[in-house]
Design a protein around this motif. Structure first.
Motif, PDB file in Angstrom:
ATOM      1  N   PHE A 154       8.111  -0.238 -12.612  1.00  0.00           N
ATOM      2  CA  PHE A 154       8.416  -1.479 -12.044  1.00  0.00           C
ATOM      3  C   PHE A 154      10.078  -1.523 -12.118  1.00  0.00           C
ATOM      4  CE2 PHE A 154      10.370  -5.741 -13.251  1.00  0.00           C
ATOM      5  CZ  PHE A 154       9.405  -6.638 -12.346  1.00  0.00           C
ATOM      6  N   GLU A 155      10.581  -0.931 -13.220  1.00  0.00           N
ATOM      7  CA  GLU A 155      12.157  -0.837 -13.311  1.00  0.00           C
ATOM      8  C   GLU A 155      12.780   0.074 -12.225  1.00  0.00           C
ATOM      9  OE1 GLU A 155      13.329  -1.542 -17.854  1.00  0.00           O
ATOM     10  OE2 GLU A 155      12.532   0.264 -17.357  1.00  0.00           O
ATOM     11  N   ASP A 156      11.826   1.267 -11.602  1.00  0.00           N
ATOM     12  CA  ASP A 156      12.444   1.904 -10.714  1.00  0.00           C
ATOM     13  C   ASP A 156      12.258   1.380  -9.094  1.00  0.00           C
ATOM     14  OD1 ASP A 156      13.072   3.834 -12.498  1.00  0.00           O
ATOM     15  OD2 ASP A 156      11.153   4.899 -12.015  1.00  0.00           O
ATOM     16  N   GLY A 157      11.496   0.120  -9.237  1.00  0.00           N
ATOM     17  CA  GLY A 157      11.289  -0.737  -7.958  1.00  0.00           C
ATOM     18  C   GLY A 157      10.053   0.010  -7.247  1.00  0.00           C
ATOM     19  N   ASP A 158       9.072   0.630  -7.831  1.00  0.00           N
ATOM     20  CA  ASP A 158       8.040   1.235  -7.349  1.00  0.00           C
ATOM     21  C   ASP A 158       6.808  -0.072  -7.749  1.00  0.00           C
ATOM     22  OD1 ASP A 158       5.782   2.708  -6.641  1.00  0.00           O
ATOM     23  OD2 ASP A 158       5.844   4.151  -7.706  1.00  0.00           O
ATOM     24  N   ARG A 159       6.511  -0.975  -6.687  1.00  0.00           N
ATOM     25  CA  ARG A 159       5.815  -1.964  -7.207  1.00  0.00           C
ATOM     26  C   ARG A 159       4.217  -1.546  -7.024  1.00  0.00           C
ATOM     27  NH1 ARG A 159       3.022  -6.001  -4.050  1.00  0.00           N
ATOM     28  NH2 ARG A 159       2.664  -8.041  -5.098  1.00  0.00           N
ATOM     29  N   ASP A 160       3.927  -0.676  -5.799  1.00  0.00           N
ATOM     30  CA  ASP A 160       2.714  -0.035  -5.834  1.00  0.00           C
ATOM     31  C   ASP A 160       2.091   0.714  -7.007  1.00  0.00           C
ATOM     32  OD1 ASP A 160       1.732  -1.411  -3.296  1.00  0.00           O
ATOM     33  OD2 ASP A 160       3.044   0.087  -2.094  1.00  0.00           O
ATOM     34  N   GLY A 161       3.110   1.562  -7.382  1.00  0.00           N
ATOM     35  CA  GLY A 161       2.921   2.482  -8.561  1.00  0.00           C
ATOM     36  C   GLY A 161       2.569   1.566  -9.737  1.00  0.00           C
ATOM     37  N   TYR A 162       3.580   0.403 -10.087  1.00  0.00           N
ATOM     38  CA  TYR A 162       3.289  -0.287 -11.140  1.00  0.00           C
ATOM     39  C   TYR A 162       1.826  -1.046 -11.134  1.00  0.00           C
ATOM     40  CZ  TYR A 162       4.213  -4.743 -13.769  1.00  0.00           C
ATOM     41  OH  TYR A 162       4.168  -5.613 -14.344  1.00  0.00           O
ATOM     42  N   LEU A 163       1.564  -1.437  -9.990  1.00  0.00           N
ATOM     43  CA  LEU A 163       0.411  -2.298  -9.814  1.00  0.00           C
ATOM     44  C   LEU A 163      -0.849  -1.269  -9.959  1.00  0.00           C
ATOM     45  CD1 LEU A 163       1.301  -4.666  -6.952  1.00  0.00           C
ATOM     46  CD2 LEU A 163       1.080  -5.236  -9.331  1.00  0.00           C
ATOM     47  N   ASP A 164      -0.867  -0.320  -9.509  1.00  0.00           N
ATOM     48  CA  ASP A 164      -1.877   0.782  -9.614  1.00  0.00           C
ATOM     49  C   ASP A 164      -2.356   1.101 -10.981  1.00  0.00           C
ATOM     50  OD1 ASP A 164      -2.570   0.770  -6.738  1.00  0.00           O
ATOM     51  OD2 ASP A 164      -1.345   2.682  -6.478  1.00  0.00           O
ATOM     52  N   ILE A 165      -1.117   1.485 -11.689  1.00  0.00           N
ATOM     53  CA  ILE A 165      -1.159   1.570 -12.822  1.00  0.00           C
ATOM     54  C   ILE A 165      -2.065   0.506 -13.783  1.00  0.00           C
ATOM     55  CG2 ILE A 165      -0.244   2.161 -15.161  1.00  0.00           C
ATOM     56  CD1 ILE A 165       1.709   3.760 -13.757  1.00  0.00           C
ATOM     57  N   VAL A 166      -1.661  -0.544 -13.505  1.00  0.00           N
ATOM     58  CA  VAL A 166      -1.983  -1.816 -14.306  1.00  0.00           C
ATOM     59  C   VAL A 166      -3.493  -2.022 -13.879  1.00  0.00           C
ATOM     60  CG1 VAL A 166      -2.057  -4.489 -14.371  1.00  0.00           C
ATOM     61  CG2 VAL A 166       0.083  -3.200 -14.557  1.00  0.00           C
ATOM     62  N   ALA A 167      -4.056  -1.802 -12.520  1.00  0.00           N
ATOM     63  CA  ALA A 167      -5.278  -1.955 -12.041  1.00  0.00           C
ATOM     64  C   ALA A 167      -6.180  -0.836 -12.744  1.00  0.00           C
ATOM     65  CB  ALA A 167      -5.395  -1.733 -10.464  1.00  0.00           C
ATOM     66  N   ALA A 187       0.160  -9.911 -11.220  1.00  0.00           N
ATOM     67  CA  ALA A 187      -0.831 -10.718 -10.688  1.00  0.00           C
ATOM     68  C   ALA A 187      -1.607  -9.814  -9.537  1.00  0.00           C
ATOM     69  CB  ALA A 187      -0.199 -11.896 -10.426  1.00  0.00           C
ATOM     70  N   ASP A 188      -0.694  -9.415  -8.665  1.00  0.00           N
ATOM     71  CA  ASP A 188      -1.511  -8.715  -7.754  1.00  0.00           C
ATOM     72  C   ASP A 188      -2.413  -7.351  -8.000  1.00  0.00           C
ATOM     73  OD1 ASP A 188      -0.600 -10.545  -5.718  1.00  0.00           O
ATOM     74  OD2 ASP A 188       1.190  -9.285  -5.275  1.00  0.00           O
ATOM     75  N   ALA A 189      -2.359  -7.095  -8.983  1.00  0.00           N
ATOM     76  CA  ALA A 189      -3.132  -5.811  -9.602  1.00  0.00           C
ATOM     77  C   ALA A 189      -4.486  -6.422  -9.840  1.00  0.00           C
ATOM     78  CB  ALA A 189      -2.544  -5.345 -10.954  1.00  0.00           C
ATOM     79  N   ALA A 190      -4.994  -7.702  -9.702  1.00  0.00           N
ATOM     80  CA  ALA A 190      -6.171  -8.057  -9.692  1.00  0.00           C
ATOM     81  C   ALA A 190      -7.055  -7.806  -8.601  1.00  0.00           C
ATOM     82  CB  ALA A 190      -6.218  -9.662 -10.158  1.00  0.00           C
ATOM     83  N   ASP A 191      -6.273  -7.828  -7.493  1.00  0.00           N
ATOM     84  CA  ASP A 191      -6.863  -7.447  -6.270  1.00  0.00           C
ATOM     85  C   ASP A 191      -7.083  -5.957  -5.821  1.00  0.00           C
ATOM     86  OD1 ASP A 191      -7.081 -10.075  -5.396  1.00  0.00           O
ATOM     87  OD2 ASP A 191      -4.687  -9.981  -4.526  1.00  0.00           O
ATOM     88  N   ARG A 192      -6.624  -5.101  -6.922  1.00  0.00           N
ATOM     89  CA  ARG A 192      -6.844  -3.701  -6.690  1.00  0.00           C
ATOM     90  C   ARG A 192      -7.814  -3.196  -7.852  1.00  0.00           C
ATOM     91  NH1 ARG A 192      -1.057  -1.370  -5.266  1.00  0.00           N
ATOM     92  NH2 ARG A 192      -0.058  -2.853  -4.115  1.00  0.00           N
TER      93      ARG A 192
END
Length: 224
Positions: A154-167, A187-192
């Motif tokens: 998240f801090e690196d600006g890697d939104r997809d990587g952030y959400l994928d780890i959460v998912a 929130a968007d991790a729920a869709d993944r």
């Protein structure tokens, strides 16, 4: 006017999209203060309360009829200013916490898994769930699950990587009645996810509650 207080600019387009989709006509104003979260993380929420109070006071002076704090770490501190300010100050995660408590049949203990990427969010979120459980007369068993490495993405600006780890973290959870995503940015991790468990996030229900509070305050002012 509903003012939203964020501690990251990534939330602005998320809440703008939710507002346009579900609350057309509601005026939103965004304030981004990353320094508040940084101070809370380094010195504790009490350390940034004076600065937080000044931000909220200015928001009301600028016309806010309600304020929604979208940061789980400082949401409780923000809400504590409601009486002083004379307008509702809401925390985005309260409706989510209430939904989690209601996620199981009325008898028995509700098993809630709380997914966190940022440690400072942990205590405020679990305390809030316990508060909502007490209000509902429910017993809860709260388990916290860390999304290891997510916050660095998240801090690196890697939104997809952030959400994928959460998912992936969510998909590894079993034995729960509901999964709570402790931070609005998740929130968007729920869709993944591929889980069959209910995965609860805060932006949509939090904005819904805040929109109702803002509109109610505006109607009350018109009646005076």
């Amino acid at each position: 006017m509903l003012t939203l207080l964020h501690t990251s600019p990534v939330h602005v387009p998320v809440f703008d999209a939710l507002g346009a989709r579900h609350h057309p006509g509601l005026e939103l104003r965004h304030l981004v203060h990353e320094d508040l979260l940084a101070k809370a993380r380094s010195d504790g929420p009490a350390a940034m309360d004076s600065a937080l109070g000044a931000v909220l006071t200015e928001a009301v002076a600028d016309g806010a009829t309600a304020v929604l704090c979208t940061c789980s770490t400082i949401g409780g501190a923000a809400q504590a200013h409601t009486a002083r300010l004379g307008v509702p100050v809401l925390r985005v995660d309260r409706p989510m916490a209430a939904a989690a408590v209601a996620a199981a049949p009325e008898r028995g203990t509700v098993r809630i898994a709380v997914v966190v990427a940022l440690f400072s969010t942990l205590a405020p979120t679990t305390d809030l769930i316990r508060e909502e459980a007490a209000a509902a007369g429910r017993r809860v068993d709260i388990r916290t699950v860390s999304a290891e490495g997510a916050w660095e993405r998240f801090e690196d600006g890697d939104r997809d990587g952030y959400l994928d780890i959460v998912a992936r973290t969510v998909d590894g959870i079993t034995g729960a009645d509901a999964v709570v995503l402790a931070q609005a940015s998740m929130a968007d991790a729920a869709d993944r996810t591929g889980t069959v468990l209910p995965v609860l996030s805060s932006p949509a229900p939090g904005l819904r509650a805040a929109a109702a509070a803002a509109q109610g305050a505006e109607r009350s002012a018109e009646d005076v």
